[in-house]
Write an enzyme that holds these catalytic residues in place. Sequence first.
Site, PDB file in Angstrom:
ATOM      1  CB  ALA A  14      -0.925  -0.001   1.224  1.00 31.55           C
ATOM      2  CE1 TYR A 161       4.938  -9.526 -11.606  1.00 31.20           C
ATOM      3  CE2 TYR A 161       4.524  -9.440 -13.972  1.00 31.20           C
ATOM      4  CZ  TYR A 161       4.205  -9.056 -12.680  1.00 31.20           C
ATOM      5  OH  TYR A 161       3.133  -8.213 -12.466  1.00 31.20           O
ATOM      6  CB  VAL A 196       0.426   0.274 -14.168  1.00 26.92           C
ATOM      7  CG1 VAL A 196      -0.184   1.334 -13.249  1.00 26.92           C
ATOM      8  CG2 VAL A 196      -0.605  -0.795 -14.502  1.00 26.92           C
TER       9      VAL A 196
END
Length: 258
Positions: A14, A161, A196
Amino acid sequence: MDRWVGRVALVTGASVGIGAAICQKLVECGLVVVGCARNADKIRKLGEGLKSAKGKLHAYQCDLSKEDEILSLFEWIKSNVGGVDVCINNAGFGDYGSLLGPEASVSGWKSMLDVNVVALCLCTKESVNSMRQRGVDDGQIIHISSLSGHRVPIGPGNHFYSATKFCVRSLTEGHRQELKELRTNIRVAAISPGFVATDFFTNALHSDNTSAQNITELFTTMKPIEPVDVADAVIYILSTPAHVQVHDIMMRPTQQKT
């Protein structure tokens, strides 16, 4: 989102990027959010800017590669905010390297599995236990996955990954089936974004300057997905009626820069 006001959401990873954007959106919607990461100071700083919001952000320091720290996190949640109603498994990372080349790293493979797969499973297990122990039948699990869990990227550096994200894709369906067997209305969903605009690639590439340059050049040809776009997808999932289960939202940039 009214039914979620005052409810508790756990967001892993977070401190920055997607995780931070999700925390902000949820707090603005009135949820009590427990954000965890190895660097809790960044989460505390984010919380300071959200003091006037409807909800509240709690920061908790946790290394998700360590089982005992995850279990301590859930004990803290139980003692301080009651339990988890929404679990968002956002934490994850890539360690750039081929499967067969001299730079292939067993320690890197294990680290990715620990965070991207094992921690996700344990957080989901503990969240569902928390919900069922308190009679919560409308909870939500959301796995932040990747388009790399739907197709193997070209280029060897991200193959392991990608394998961890194929695991997440399988686990999402496994969680759905097991929740159905438990005859609960707790839902599970995944969000699979493409490129992103975060530090993910910088962190994954380490000192591979050539690959880093290739990624930089690739970003000049497109407008990448923003962390807030993924956070908006989280809000969409939480906003759907109780009889609707979103399974996987795949996101990819389409707007080309001119």
